[in-house]
Scaffold this motif. Structure first.
Motif, short mmCIF file in Angstrom:
data_model
loop_
_atom_site.label_atom_id
_atom_site.label_comp_id
_atom_site.label_asym_id
_atom_site.label_seq_id
_atom_site.Cartn_x
_atom_site.Cartn_y
_atom_site.Cartn_z
N ALA A 17 0.83 -1.20 0.00
CA ALA A 17 0.00 0.00 0.00
C ALA A 17 0.86 1.26 0.00
O ALA A 17 0.56 2.25 -0.69
N VAL A 18 1.95 1.23 0.75
CA VAL A 18 2.85 2.38 0.79
C VAL A 18 3.46 2.62 -0.59
O VAL A 18 3.56 3.77 -1.05
N LYS A 19 3.81 1.57 -1.29
CA LYS A 19 4.38 1.70 -2.63
C LYS A 19 3.40 2.38 -3.58
O LYS A 19 3.78 3.27 -4.36
N VAL A 20 2.13 2.00 -3.51
CA VAL A 20 1.11 2.61 -4.37
C VAL A 20 0.95 4.09 -4.05
O VAL A 20 0.83 4.93 -4.94
N VAL A 21 0.95 4.42 -2.76
CA VAL A 21 0.84 5.82 -2.34
C VAL A 21 2.00 6.63 -2.90
O VAL A 21 1.81 7.74 -3.42
N ARG A 22 3.20 6.10 -2.81
CA ARG A 22 4.37 6.83 -3.31
C ARG A 22 4.30 7.03 -4.82
O ARG A 22 4.67 8.10 -5.34
N GLU A 23 3.81 6.03 -5.52
CA GLU A 23 3.68 6.16 -6.98
C GLU A 23 2.68 7.24 -7.34
O GLU A 23 2.91 8.04 -8.26
N ALA A 82 -4.37 0.42 3.22
CA ALA A 82 -5.20 1.01 2.17
C ALA A 82 -4.32 1.74 1.16
O ALA A 82 -3.48 2.56 1.53
N GLN A 83 -4.55 1.46 -0.14
CA GLN A 83 -3.76 2.11 -1.18
C GLN A 83 -4.19 3.55 -1.43
O GLN A 83 -3.41 4.35 -1.94
N ARG A 84 -5.43 3.88 -1.07
CA ARG A 84 -5.91 5.27 -1.10
C ARG A 84 -6.46 5.57 0.30
O ARG A 84 -7.67 5.55 0.53
N PRO A 85 -5.58 5.80 1.27
CA PRO A 85 -6.05 5.96 2.66
C PRO A 85 -6.99 7.14 2.82
O PRO A 85 -6.81 8.19 2.19
N LYS A 86 -8.00 6.93 3.64
CA LYS A 86 -9.00 7.96 3.93
C LYS A 86 -9.25 8.00 5.43
O LYS A 86 -9.01 7.03 6.14
N VAL A 87 -9.73 9.13 5.88
CA VAL A 87 -10.16 9.27 7.27
C VAL A 87 -11.61 9.75 7.24
O VAL A 87 -11.88 10.94 7.06
#
Length: 341
Positions: free
Chosen positions: A27-33, A61-66
């Motif tokens: 998930a972190v990798k997708v966020v960085r991309e 989560a690849q698109r984290p939300k709150v």
């Protein structure tokens, strides 16, 4: 810190530590991309970008939300107030809990401002913990049950948790825990709390030194530190932090007292707090010292020392903004903005 199974209630807590979930690196990798293609210079949002990666890692989560944040405030009373270490009587804890319920406290206003959920957990206020200068705060069964109770704060599908507390005398308890875990002198961990003068601070240090000396030789086990020197609200906050890890809910820790709960888990396993963000550094002097020992960098430094989860709630507003910025911002391709290769 390795623990020896005893067959007693604490074993249920100890057994959770090896089962803690790790970060979701995919998930972190997708966020960085995605971050690399958003309409801004690389790195220009600074720590906001780090926060999104942290959310992704611990929400999985690849698109984290709150969208369902919760501030959980735990309230408890302490027998050590019989030693004259607080300028207010124990009854104020109950009165402040009523104020929370009526919407009249600072934490209520911050939660309204940032659209945060708020729950207050009242922990047997009519039954203070033992006076730690002469007896243990709790027995093992009570302490373990209170940790388990705190774990229930993570129920209900929340996606971000902030922990805070209310309890007259609990900066004394926090200082005793820090002294028991990290050593030094009692005075290293003592501050004015809710407004003690120099004489009151000196008295507080004497009380803490006495309580820790009474338990000398029994403080190698962090859970023993908690039950002997702690409080119900601190045990419950430790449970909430642990449950957040087990259920992929990132946690924001408030000030000195909340950090003492986190320190118990840190002493059991330094990696137990990887899913935690420390919302602010308190004006209580020893808070910064504790954060430095644990290698934690607070998000805010606003000179606050109220408790109630107020600093964590302020930080939660920033975390919400970070998540929304990452999720809602257009990419260069979306916006039709040309970028040089």
């Amino acid at each position: 810190m390795p623990q020896t199974p005893t067959g007693l209630p604490f074993d249920d807590i100890r057994n959770l530590i090896p089962e803690m979930l790790g970060p979701d690196t995919a998930a972190v990798k997708v966020v960085r991309e995605r971050e690399a293609h958003l309409t801004k210079p690389a790195g220009s949002l600074g720590r906001m970008e780090e926060i999104v990666e942290w959310l992704a890692a611990w929400q999985g989560a690849q698109r984290p939300k709150v969208t369902r944040p919760l501030v959980a405030v735990f309230a408890g009373n302490h027998g050590v107030t019989d030693q004259g270490i607080a300028p207010f009587p124990r009854e104020v804890t109950h009165q402040m809990v009523a104020n929370f319920a009526a919407g009249g406290a600072a934490i209520n206003q911050i939660c309204i401002a940032y659209d945060l959920g708020l729950k207050v957990f009242e922990l047997a206020l009519e039954l203070p913990t033992g006076d730690i200068t002469i007896e243990d705060a709790m027995d093992e069964k009570t302490c373990a049950a209170t940790i388990a109770y705190g774990m229930e704060a993570v129920a209900g599908g929340i996606d971000l948790l902030a922990i805070g507390e209310m309890g007259i005398g609990n900066t004394t308890i926090a200082a005793a825990i820090m002294h028991g875990l990290f050593g030094g002198e009692a005075r290293d961990w003592v501050g004015p709390g809710t407004g003690l003068n120099a004489e009151g601070v000196a008295r507080k240090a004497e009380v803490i030194a006495k309580a820790v000396a009474r338990n000398k030789g029994a403080l190698k086990d962090p859970l023993e530190v908690l039950r002997r020197l702690g409080g119900r609200e601190i045990a419950a906050m430790a449970g909430a932090i642990l449950a957040g890890r087990m259920q992929r809910v990132p946690v924001i820790v408030d000030g000195y007292v909340a950090t003492s709960a986190a320190a118990i888990l840190y002493a059991m396993d330094p990696g137990a707090l990887d899913h935690c963000l420390f919302g602010h550094v308190s004006a209580e002097p020893a808070h910064r010292r504790a954060l430095e020992i644990m290698g934690k960098r607070p998000l805010l430094d606003l000179g606050m020392r109220l408790g109630e989860g107020t600093g964590a709630a302020m930080a939660m507003g920033i975390v919400k903004a970070a998540a929304q910025t990452h999720d809602g911002m257009a990419t260069f391709a979306d916006a039709g903005v040309s970028v040089s290769e």
